[in-house]
Design an enzyme around this catalytic site. Structure first.
Site, PDB file in Angstrom:
ATOM      1  N   GLN A  96      -4.730   0.693 -13.346  1.00 55.38           N
ATOM      2  CA  GLN A  96      -3.461  -0.022 -13.440  1.00 55.38           C
ATOM      3  C   GLN A  96      -3.387  -0.869 -14.707  1.00 55.38           C
ATOM      4  O   GLN A  96      -4.400  -1.204 -15.311  1.00 55.38           O
ATOM      5  CB  GLN A  96      -3.267  -0.910 -12.200  1.00 55.38           C
ATOM      6  CG  GLN A  96      -4.456  -1.793 -11.889  1.00 55.38           C
ATOM      7  CD  GLN A  96      -4.586  -2.124 -10.417  1.00 55.38           C
ATOM      8  OE1 GLN A  96      -3.689  -1.902  -9.615  1.00 55.38           O
ATOM      9  NE2 GLN A  96      -5.722  -2.680 -10.035  1.00 55.38           N
ATOM     10  N   GLU A 100      -8.063 -11.105  -6.711  1.00 57.05           N
ATOM     11  CA  GLU A 100      -8.003 -12.435  -7.303  1.00 57.05           C
ATOM     12  C   GLU A 100      -8.815 -13.469  -6.525  1.00 57.05           C
ATOM     13  O   GLU A 100      -9.099 -14.551  -7.030  1.00 57.05           O
ATOM     14  CB  GLU A 100      -6.555 -12.909  -7.398  1.00 57.05           C
ATOM     15  CG  GLU A 100      -5.929 -13.230  -6.058  1.00 57.05           C
ATOM     16  CD  GLU A 100      -4.458 -13.550  -6.183  1.00 57.05           C
ATOM     17  OE1 GLU A 100      -4.148 -14.728  -6.368  1.00 57.05           O
ATOM     18  OE2 GLU A 100      -3.638 -12.633  -6.083  1.00 57.05           O
ATOM     19  N   ASP A 106     -12.207  -4.336  -3.475  1.00 54.43           N
ATOM     20  CA  ASP A 106     -11.158  -4.052  -4.450  1.00 54.43           C
ATOM     21  C   ASP A 106     -11.613  -2.903  -5.340  1.00 54.43           C
ATOM     22  O   ASP A 106     -12.778  -2.843  -5.743  1.00 54.43           O
ATOM     23  CB  ASP A 106     -10.865  -5.286  -5.298  1.00 54.43           C
ATOM     24  CG  ASP A 106      -9.526  -5.190  -6.015  1.00 54.43           C
ATOM     25  OD1 ASP A 106      -8.581  -5.901  -5.614  1.00 54.43           O
ATOM     26  OD2 ASP A 106      -9.418  -4.402  -6.972  1.00 54.43           O
ATOM     27  N   ASP A 110     -13.005   1.949  -3.466  1.00 52.22           N
ATOM     28  CA  ASP A 110     -11.769   2.284  -2.776  1.00 52.22           C
ATOM     29  C   ASP A 110     -11.905   1.802  -1.324  1.00 52.22           C
ATOM     30  O   ASP A 110     -12.871   2.143  -0.641  1.00 52.22           O
ATOM     31  CB  ASP A 110     -11.558   3.802  -2.836  1.00 52.22           C
ATOM     32  CG  ASP A 110     -10.277   4.244  -2.166  1.00 52.22           C
ATOM     33  OD1 ASP A 110     -10.076   3.927  -0.984  1.00 52.22           O
ATOM     34  OD2 ASP A 110      -9.471   4.917  -2.817  1.00 52.22           O
ATOM     35  N   ALA A 111     -10.948   1.006  -0.855  1.00 55.97           N
ATOM     36  CA  ALA A 111     -11.049   0.428   0.491  1.00 55.97           C
ATOM     37  C   ALA A 111     -11.080   1.506   1.568  1.00 55.97           C
ATOM     38  O   ALA A 111     -11.766   1.357   2.589  1.00 55.97           O
ATOM     39  CB  ALA A 111      -9.882  -0.526   0.733  1.00 55.97           C
ATOM     40  N   ASP A 119      -4.402  -6.791   1.543  1.00 56.36           N
ATOM     41  CA  ASP A 119      -3.899  -7.594   0.420  1.00 56.36           C
ATOM     42  C   ASP A 119      -3.795  -6.682  -0.791  1.00 56.36           C
ATOM     43  O   ASP A 119      -4.449  -6.881  -1.809  1.00 56.36           O
ATOM     44  CB  ASP A 119      -4.835  -8.773   0.153  1.00 56.36           C
ATOM     45  CG  ASP A 119      -4.266  -9.749  -0.874  1.00 56.36           C
ATOM     46  OD1 ASP A 119      -3.045  -9.704  -1.118  1.00 56.36           O
ATOM     47  OD2 ASP A 119      -5.041 -10.542  -1.439  1.00 56.36           O
TER      48      ASP A 119
END
Length: 333
Positions: free
Chosen positions: A57, A112, A132, A163-164, A181
């Site tokens: 991203q 974050e 994350d 990867d979750a 989240d």
């Protein structure tokens, strides 16, 4: 919350779909987010702390005049320093307060660190796994977001870069609370599959303990924006869990009302007095936004949104996904 990231300067110069800084002798630089094709949202900058493109991203960390440090992913506002407490208190505390005695939390995304910070405030918590996919996001948030330094250093936090979906599949353990989240689902973004019925049903739900609760951010929940993904995520969870509760709150930096959805096979107790009692007993420190009354009121949706959720028929799948306005890196490639 949008597609393009632009900076406008005093000479009117701008460039779409990438972050730019033009040294032109003026003090005014602006971040601009395209919320829709005919709607933009902008605010003044002090400076850009970080910008780049990871494997997954586009990333920017901005120092803004109005909202402090702001995290932007794929051109979309993710979190602002001055009001992120609204989003993260609403994301984390209702689920943990509705659980009889939460010990373990798995956070999908949350790079974050703010979601982990709020979960770790609960005295009963023994373990928080934060998973994350993007190490670059996590690393620069650890460096720049000073409010979360203590959370990142907490021995109860297990920080995983993966990867979750894969991480949940691989782990044998179960959790009392699972939190989504995640970035909003945009076409070409890294996480839209984590909003699908098959993921909820086959991977996520089996990883919840008895009395387990899943909660996810669910995109814009405003009168004009709730049909983008909020109502679909809600209806998708209705297909998988016995009890599903949608709630919303206004987040100033998002320029909209935001939505969350909580789901379980056990009923929720949302009596204001009992919630206040649990907040006092279970949580270290004082919450800035959430109390019993505000949470109860957040579950009372306006007529327009409530009617849509009641009548929504769309189920979120890999082949029939909904996206908010914007494009991820994979789409642009």
């Amino acid at each position: 919350m949008g597609e393009a990231v632009e900076f406008f300067h005093c000479n009117g110069f701008s460039k779409v779909n990438q972050i730019i800084i033009e040294e032109n002798g003026c003090d005014d630089s602006w971040f601009e987010e395209e919320i829709d094709v005919d709607l933009k949202w902008s605010f003044a900058l002090n400076k850009v702390l970080h910008k780049g493109t990871s494997e997954y991203q586009d990333i920017a960390l901005l120092d803004t005049k109005r909202f402090g440090k702001v995290l932007v992913i794929d051109g979309k506002m993710q979190s602002a320093e001055v009001d992120e407490f609204i989003y993260h208190e609403c994301l984390i505390h209702p689920a943990l307060l509705c659980h009889p005695n939460p010990k373990s939390v798995f956070i999908m995304g949350g790079g974050e660190g703010s979601a982990a910070r709020e979960a770790l405030r609960h005295k009963s918590i023994n373990k928080v796994v934060m998973c994350d996919i993007d190490k670059e996001v996590v690393d620069f948030c650890k460096k720049h977001l000073t409010a979360n330094h203590e959370a990142f250093c907490n021995t109860k936090l297990d920080l995983v870069i993966n990867d979750a979906k894969a991480e949940l599949e691989e782990r044998e353990e179960k959790f009392d609370i699972i939190v989504g989240d995640l970035a909003d689902p945009v076409e070409g973004g890294p996480c839209y599959q984590l909003y699908t019925k098959s993921f909820y049903e086959k991977i996520l739900k089996p990883k919840l303990n008895n009395n387990g609760i899943f909660v996810t951010q669910a995109g814009p929940g405003g009168v004009f924006s709730h049909k983008e993904v909020f109502s679909s995520i809600y209806n998708t969870l209705v297909q998988v869990f016995k009890y599903v509760l949608a709630y919303t709150a206004h987040v100033p930096s998002f320029a909209d009302t935001w939505g969350w959805v909580m789901a379980s096979d056990q009923p929720f107790c949302i009596e204001a007095g009992k919630i206040d009692k649990k907040i006092a007993e279970r949580i270290d420190g004082e919450l800035l936004y959430l109390n019993g009354a505000s949470f109860v009121s957040s579950t009372i949706l306006n007529k327009t949104v409530a009617k849509t959720l009641k009548n929504e028929s769309h189920v979120y799948t890999e082949d029939d996904a909904r996206f908010i306005h914007g494009q991820g890196v994979a789409y642009r490639r």
